[in-house]
Design an enzyme around this catalytic site. Structure first.
Site, PDB file in Angstrom:
ATOM      1  N   TRP A 160       0.811  -1.218   0.000  1.00  0.00           N
ATOM      2  CA  TRP A 160       0.000   0.000   0.000  1.00  0.00           C
ATOM      3  C   TRP A 160       0.849   1.275   0.000  1.00  0.00           C
ATOM      4  CZ3 TRP A 160       1.815   2.460   4.139  1.00  0.00           C
ATOM      5  CH2 TRP A 160       2.291   1.696   5.195  1.00  0.00           C
ATOM      6  N   SER A 239       6.203  -6.995   2.920  1.00  0.00           N
ATOM      7  CA  SER A 239       7.013  -7.262   4.117  1.00  0.00           C
ATOM      8  C   SER A 239       7.800  -8.557   3.965  1.00  0.00           C
ATOM      9  CB  SER A 239       6.089  -7.356   5.326  1.00  0.00           C
ATOM     10  OG  SER A 239       5.177  -8.420   5.133  1.00  0.00           O
ATOM     11  N   GLU A 260      10.778  -8.083  -3.328  1.00  0.00           N
ATOM     12  CA  GLU A 260      11.234  -6.766  -2.846  1.00  0.00           C
ATOM     13  C   GLU A 260      10.649  -6.623  -1.454  1.00  0.00           C
ATOM     14  OE1 GLU A 260      13.317  -4.808  -4.239  1.00  0.00           O
ATOM     15  OE2 GLU A 260      13.338  -5.425  -6.334  1.00  0.00           O
ATOM     16  N   ARG A 288      10.348  10.968   3.045  1.00  0.00           N
ATOM     17  CA  ARG A 288       9.574  10.693   1.833  1.00  0.00           C
ATOM     18  C   ARG A 288       8.473   9.724   2.253  1.00  0.00           C
ATOM     19  NH1 ARG A 288      10.554   7.698  -3.559  1.00  0.00           N
ATOM     20  NH2 ARG A 288      11.761   6.252  -2.328  1.00  0.00           N
ATOM     21  N   CYS A 294      10.166   1.425   2.178  1.00  0.00           N
ATOM     22  CA  CYS A 294      11.138   0.357   2.462  1.00  0.00           C
ATOM     23  C   CYS A 294      12.546   0.931   2.503  1.00  0.00           C
ATOM     24  CB  CYS A 294      11.049  -0.708   1.384  1.00  0.00           C
ATOM     25  SG  CYS A 294      11.194  -0.021  -0.269  1.00  0.00           S
ATOM     26  N   GLU A 391      11.710  -2.361  11.224  1.00  0.00           N
ATOM     27  CA  GLU A 391      11.276  -1.226  10.409  1.00  0.00           C
ATOM     28  C   GLU A 391      10.329  -0.365  11.240  1.00  0.00           C
ATOM     29  OE1 GLU A 391       9.454  -3.235   6.930  1.00  0.00           O
ATOM     30  OE2 GLU A 391      10.552  -1.771   5.753  1.00  0.00           O
TER      31      GLU A 391
HETATM   32  P1  NAD Z   1       2.459  -6.776   3.338  1.00  0.00           P
HETATM   33  O1  NAD Z   1       3.517  -7.803   3.219  1.00  0.00           O
HETATM   34  O2  NAD Z   1       1.553  -6.814   4.508  1.00  0.00           O
HETATM   35  O3  NAD Z   1       1.503  -6.831   2.053  1.00  0.00           O
HETATM   36  C1  NAD Z   1       2.009  -6.756   0.755  1.00  0.00           C
HETATM   37  C2  NAD Z   1       1.020  -7.439  -0.184  1.00  0.00           C
HETATM   38  O4  NAD Z   1       0.926  -8.808   0.160  1.00  0.00           O
HETATM   39  C3  NAD Z   1      -0.386  -6.863  -0.126  1.00  0.00           C
HETATM   40  O5  NAD Z   1      -0.947  -6.893  -1.415  1.00  0.00           O
HETATM   41  C4  NAD Z   1      -1.101  -7.849   0.779  1.00  0.00           C
HETATM   42  O6  NAD Z   1      -2.489  -7.899   0.543  1.00  0.00           O
HETATM   43  C5  NAD Z   1      -0.432  -9.154   0.382  1.00  0.00           C
HETATM   44  N1  NAD Z   1      -0.488 -10.175   1.421  1.00  0.00           N
HETATM   45  C6  NAD Z   1      -0.533 -10.001   2.766  1.00  0.00           C
HETATM   46  N2  NAD Z   1      -0.589 -11.191   3.387  1.00  0.00           N
HETATM   47  C7  NAD Z   1      -0.581 -12.139   2.427  1.00  0.00           C
HETATM   48  C8  NAD Z   1      -0.620 -13.569   2.450  1.00  0.00           C
HETATM   49  N3  NAD Z   1      -0.680 -14.256   3.572  1.00  0.00           N
HETATM   50  N4  NAD Z   1      -0.584 -14.218   1.275  1.00  0.00           N
HETATM   51  C9  NAD Z   1      -0.513 -13.531   0.124  1.00  0.00           C
HETATM   52  N5  NAD Z   1      -0.472 -12.189   0.031  1.00  0.00           N
HETATM   53  C10 NAD Z   1      -0.504 -11.489   1.175  1.00  0.00           C
HETATM   54  O7  NAD Z   1       3.206  -5.383   3.189  1.00  0.00           O
HETATM   55  P2  NAD Z   1       2.582  -3.920   3.293  1.00  0.00           P
HETATM   56  O8  NAD Z   1       2.261  -3.669   4.716  1.00  0.00           O
HETATM   57  O9  NAD Z   1       1.513  -3.737   2.269  1.00  0.00           O
HETATM   58  O10 NAD Z   1       3.808  -3.014   2.830  1.00  0.00           O
HETATM   59  C11 NAD Z   1       4.821  -2.613   3.671  1.00  0.00           C
HETATM   60  C12 NAD Z   1       6.024  -3.522   3.535  1.00  0.00           C
HETATM   61  O11 NAD Z   1       6.446  -3.553   2.180  1.00  0.00           O
HETATM   62  C13 NAD Z   1       7.230  -3.015   4.319  1.00  0.00           C
HETATM   63  O12 NAD Z   1       7.878  -4.095   4.943  1.00  0.00           O
HETATM   64  C14 NAD Z   1       8.115  -2.398   3.229  1.00  0.00           C
HETATM   65  O13 NAD Z   1       9.466  -2.350   3.576  1.00  0.00           O
HETATM   66  C15 NAD Z   1       7.848  -3.315   2.089  1.00  0.00           C
HETATM   67  N6  NAD Z   1       8.181  -2.665   0.806  1.00  0.00           N
HETATM   68  C16 NAD Z   1       9.303  -3.080   0.141  1.00  0.00           C
HETATM   69  C17 NAD Z   1       9.662  -2.447  -1.042  1.00  0.00           C
HETATM   70  C18 NAD Z   1      10.898  -2.869  -1.790  1.00  0.00           C
HETATM   71  O14 NAD Z   1      11.014  -2.495  -2.956  1.00  0.00           O
HETATM   72  N7  NAD Z   1      11.822  -3.619  -1.204  1.00  0.00           N
HETATM   73  C19 NAD Z   1       8.879  -1.403  -1.556  1.00  0.00           C
HETATM   74  C20 NAD Z   1       7.752  -1.021  -0.849  1.00  0.00           C
HETATM   75  C21 NAD Z   1       7.400  -1.668   0.337  1.00  0.00           C
END
Ligand code: NAD
Length: 489
Positions: A160, A239, A260, A288, A294, A391
């Site tokens: 998100w 994550s 990622e 930002r 991330c 984080e």
């Molecule tokens: P999240 O892992 O909770 O969710 C990411 C996606 O996975 C969402 O679409 C979510 O609906 C889906 N998801 C959640 N649980 C799932 C499951 N059990 N099975 C399948 N899909 C599932 O992450 P978030 O809270 O949306 O985003 C924040 C995280 O993303 C932070 O840890 C951040 O560091 C990371 N991030 C990394 C990068 C990168 O390029 N390395 C970029 C942006 C964000």
């Protein structure tokens, strides 16, 4: 309610699923509400897909697959170029929708849209340059011919925090490589993804090439897609915890996976740093997206000789930020995504205080509507604090002190993550020497920003697998085929 994109086109605040070029309601009757983190009010809703809808999206991607792969690269790339142009045309409306559903400040949202659009421009240029290799076997008996082919149907799962850019960073290279895809955006910020999908259709992306589904039962829906043998690629941003789960699931079909994941970026300030530059960079690297990135600087490691002056200046810059609704022009720092995010930041700050950290500004949640946390600076940080390892994902800057270069490197690398590291010194030789020793996929040397569609973005250790952007981003969606061939001498 709708947000105007152009005079002909308005952003749909209550979109259905996009499957095979058709906008259709999910099989479940209920819809998923979308909430504005600044007002806590519902601003729209999206359809709720079940497993049958997910498999219908795989069917649609499968039907479109052969045609898209066979479409000449020039033709595909001209469509990608058009996607870039239309996103730029609609940038202002997209920025508003991002601010509305994510809470980030408009200026961050505008930056994100520009970044998101650039992936289409970059990959419209890369897609026509896919090459192979030709070599002679050492025996001299045959040629070694290597071709790159589209990997196949790709599942794209996005977070998100950058609802537009994390989607386009995957869609653009997938399409440039000749793959069809299913995008599963984060449930908290789906409106931007659907708005982008509308634009792609207008740009001429054929039906079924990009399918978008949202669901309230993410685990089972994503699992069902990964169990379908037609799906050959998983590209995930989110994550580390969920990434590990999905890697385990992808293993069931040995699906090629790009990850990622989370970060815990160190921001190193050496005694010879240009402090004007370092403060400017710190504010970008930390603030930002209000710290919800991330790449966010998560640990300020500052040489003892400059620690106090750096901290004082950081406090002044953080205290001057205007906190408020993202959609207001004056806002520097918007709301966090949801109440749990505020609670998590608050708990990390409270825990740091309990082990000896000192609050230099912020540190207390204000009683107001919206999911806000104030810009906060902590110093006298012990490395035993939980936030040294986790984080923060919020506007909190903890300052740790070091005495020697070796200690700085050791502290920087003392984490399971390895996405990005920031480093300030006026001695370029020293900067490059230390960069080589930092366990990170990316290093920002005297800069607060690394993201660039032309550069390979990604992490080492538990921050991920693979790279997005650059020429590498497209190769993640291609499979290498080696043909041993004898055609005579
Ligand atoms: P999240 O892992 O909770 O969710 C990411 C996606 O996975 C969402 O679409 C979510 O609906 C889906 N998801 C959640 N649980 C799932 C499951 N059990 N099975 C399948 N899909 C599932 O992450 P978030 O809270 O949306 O985003 C924040 C995280 O993303 C932070 O840890 C951040 O560091 C990371 N991030 C990394 C990068 C990168 O390029 N390395 C970029 C942006 C964000």
């Amino acid at each position: 309610m709708s947000v105007q994109v152009t005079t002909q086109n308005a952003i749909d605040m209550n979109p259905d699923l996009l499957i095979g070029g058709q906008w259709r309601a999910g099989s479940r009757q209920s819809r998923i509400p979308v909430v504005d983190p600044a007002t806590e009010a519902q601003v729209g809703s999206v359809s709720d897909a079940d497993v049958a809808d997910a498999l219908a999206a795989v069917d649609a991607a499968d039907v479109a697959s052969a045609g898209w792969a066979a479409t000449p690269a020039r033709e595909r790339c001209e469509i990608l170029r058009k996607c870039f142009e239309l996103i730029v045309r609609d940038a202002e409306a997209l920025a508003h929708i991002i601010s509305l559903e994510n809470g980030k400040a408009l200026r961050d949202a505008r930056g994100e849209v520009a970044y998101a659009a650039e992936f289409f421009r970059w990959f419209s240029e890369e897609g026509v340059r896919a090459k192979g290799d030709l070599g002679m076997a050492p025996s001299g008996k045959n040629h070694i011919l290597v071709q790159y082919q589209p990997i196949g149907i790709s599942l794209l799962v996005t977070p998100w925090n950058f609802p537009a850019a994390m989607a386009t960073r995957k869609i653009a290279p997938a399409l440039a490589a000749g793959c069809t895809c299913i995008l599963k955006p984060a449930t908290a910020t789906p409106l931007t993804a659907y708005a982008v999908a509308h634009i792609l259709a207008e740009a001429g992306v054929p039906d079924g090439v990009v399918n978008v589904i949202t669901t309230s039962t993410t685990g089972p829906v994503v699992s069902a897609i990964l169990k379908d043998p037609r799906v050959r690629k998983l590209s995930f941003t989110g994550s580390t915890e969920v990434g590990r789960t999905l890697l385990r699931e992808a293993a069931g079909q040995v699906i090629n996976s790009s990850m990622e994941l989370g970060g815990n970026a160190p921001f190193l300030v050496f005694e010879d740093a240009d402090l004007d530059q370092a403060i400017e960079g710190a504010m970008v690297a930390k603030m930002r997206n209000g710290g919800e990135a991330c790449t966010a600087a998560n640990r300020f490691l500052v040489h003892r000789d400059v620690a106090e002056v750096f901290t004082e200046r950081l406090v002044a810059a953080m205290s001057a930020l205007a906190v408020g609704p993202g959609v207001e022009e004056a806002t520097d720092c918007g709301a966090l995504i949801n109440p749990d995010a505020v609670l998590k930041v608050q708990e990390l700050v409270d825990e740091a205080k309990s082990v000896g950290a000192r609050v230099r500004c912020g540190g207390e949640v204000a009683q107001r509507t919206g999911f806000y946390y104030p810009p906060t600076v902590l110093d006298q940080m012990p490395v035993t604090a939980k936030m040294f390892h986790e984080e923060i994902f919020g506007p909190v800057a903890p300052v740790y002190v070091f005495d020697t270069e070796e200690e700085a490197i050791q502290l920087a690398n003392d984490t399971e993550y390895g996405l990005v590291a920031y480093l300030y010194t006026q001695d370029t030789g020293r900067g490059l020497r230390i960069s080589a020793k930092l366990e990170a996929g990316m290093v920002a040397l005297n800069r607060g920003l690394v993201s660039d569609p032309a550069a390979p973005f990604g992490g080492v250790k538990q921050s991920g697998l693979g790279r997005e952007g650059a020429q590498h981003g497209m190769l993640e969606f291609m499979e290498m085929k080696y043909i041993a061939t004898s055609w005579g001498q």
